[in-house]
Motif scaffolding. Structure first.
Motif, PDB file in Angstrom:
ATOM      1  N   GLN A  95       0.840  -1.199   0.000  1.00  9.65           N
ATOM      2  CA  GLN A  95       0.000   0.000   0.000  1.00  9.65           C
ATOM      3  C   GLN A  95       0.877   1.251   0.000  1.00  9.65           C
ATOM      4  O   GLN A  95       0.587   2.227  -0.669  1.00  9.65           O
ATOM      5  CB  GLN A  95      -0.937  -0.009   1.214  1.00  9.65           C
ATOM      6  N   LYS A  96       1.982   1.200   0.724  1.00 14.39           N
ATOM      7  CA  LYS A  96       2.908   2.326   0.780  1.00 14.39           C
ATOM      8  C   LYS A  96       3.538   2.572  -0.588  1.00 14.39           C
ATOM      9  O   LYS A  96       3.735   3.709  -1.006  1.00 14.39           O
ATOM     10  CB  LYS A  96       3.992   2.037   1.818  1.00 14.39           C
ATOM     11  N   SER A 124       1.845   4.841  -3.301  1.00 14.13           N
ATOM     12  CA  SER A 124       1.891   6.294  -3.170  1.00 14.13           C
ATOM     13  C   SER A 124       3.025   6.865  -4.013  1.00 14.13           C
ATOM     14  O   SER A 124       4.092   6.268  -4.140  1.00 14.13           O
ATOM     15  CB  SER A 124       2.098   6.671  -1.702  1.00 14.13           C
ATOM     16  N   ARG A 176      -2.622   4.274   5.928  1.00 12.69           N
ATOM     17  CA  ARG A 176      -2.328   3.153   5.019  1.00 12.69           C
ATOM     18  C   ARG A 176      -2.774   1.827   5.617  1.00 12.69           C
ATOM     19  O   ARG A 176      -3.300   0.961   4.927  1.00 12.69           O
ATOM     20  CB  ARG A 176      -0.844   3.129   4.695  1.00 12.69           C
TER      21      ARG A 176
END
Length: 126
Positions: free
Chosen positions: A22-23, A26, A39
């Motif tokens: 998920q990080k 970005s 997150r």
């Protein structure tokens, strides 16, 4: 985790790889606690998770023993590295004479001759 379960909270364990993915989605690489929390919440809401099963006390004890064992191994390795570096200062190239620094013969030499000068003086008197 047991504390929260005992207090009546539902406990869910997230895979760190999923939160890391998920990080990576970005564009900006910003790391702050509020952004990390956001997150983690996104991973939670976008995925299907099951509640954590309550572990048996014997499994908890086994996990703790394994952690202690790992900690003791780490301490043992660090002590060996410190011993080797200190020994190299007192007895340069000592490890070239003894392949196993902690064998009985090696430890007897170190205990009887605390410095290389004493060992050389003894060897010269033979």
């Amino acid at each position: 985790m047991e504390f929260f379960e005992n207090e009546g909270y539902r406990v869910i364990i997230l895979n760190p790889l999923q939160t890391h993915q998920q990080k990576k989605k970005s564009i900006r690489k910003i790391k702050t606690d509020p952004i990390d929390a956001n997150r983690i919440a996104q991973v939670y809401y976008l995925s299907d998770f099951k509640l954590r099963n309550k572990l048996d006390n014997s499994l908890i004890d086994l996990r703790n023993l394994c952690r202690q064992y790992d900690g003791f191994n780490t301490l043992y390795t660090e002590a060996q590295l410190r011993f080797r570096s200190t020994l190299d200062l007192v007895f340069p190239n000592y490890d070239k004479v003894f392949s196993h620094l902690c064998c009985k013969t090696s430890l007897n030499v170190i205990s009887n001759f605390p410095s290389s000068k004493q060992l050389v003086a003894f060897a010269g008197g033979l």
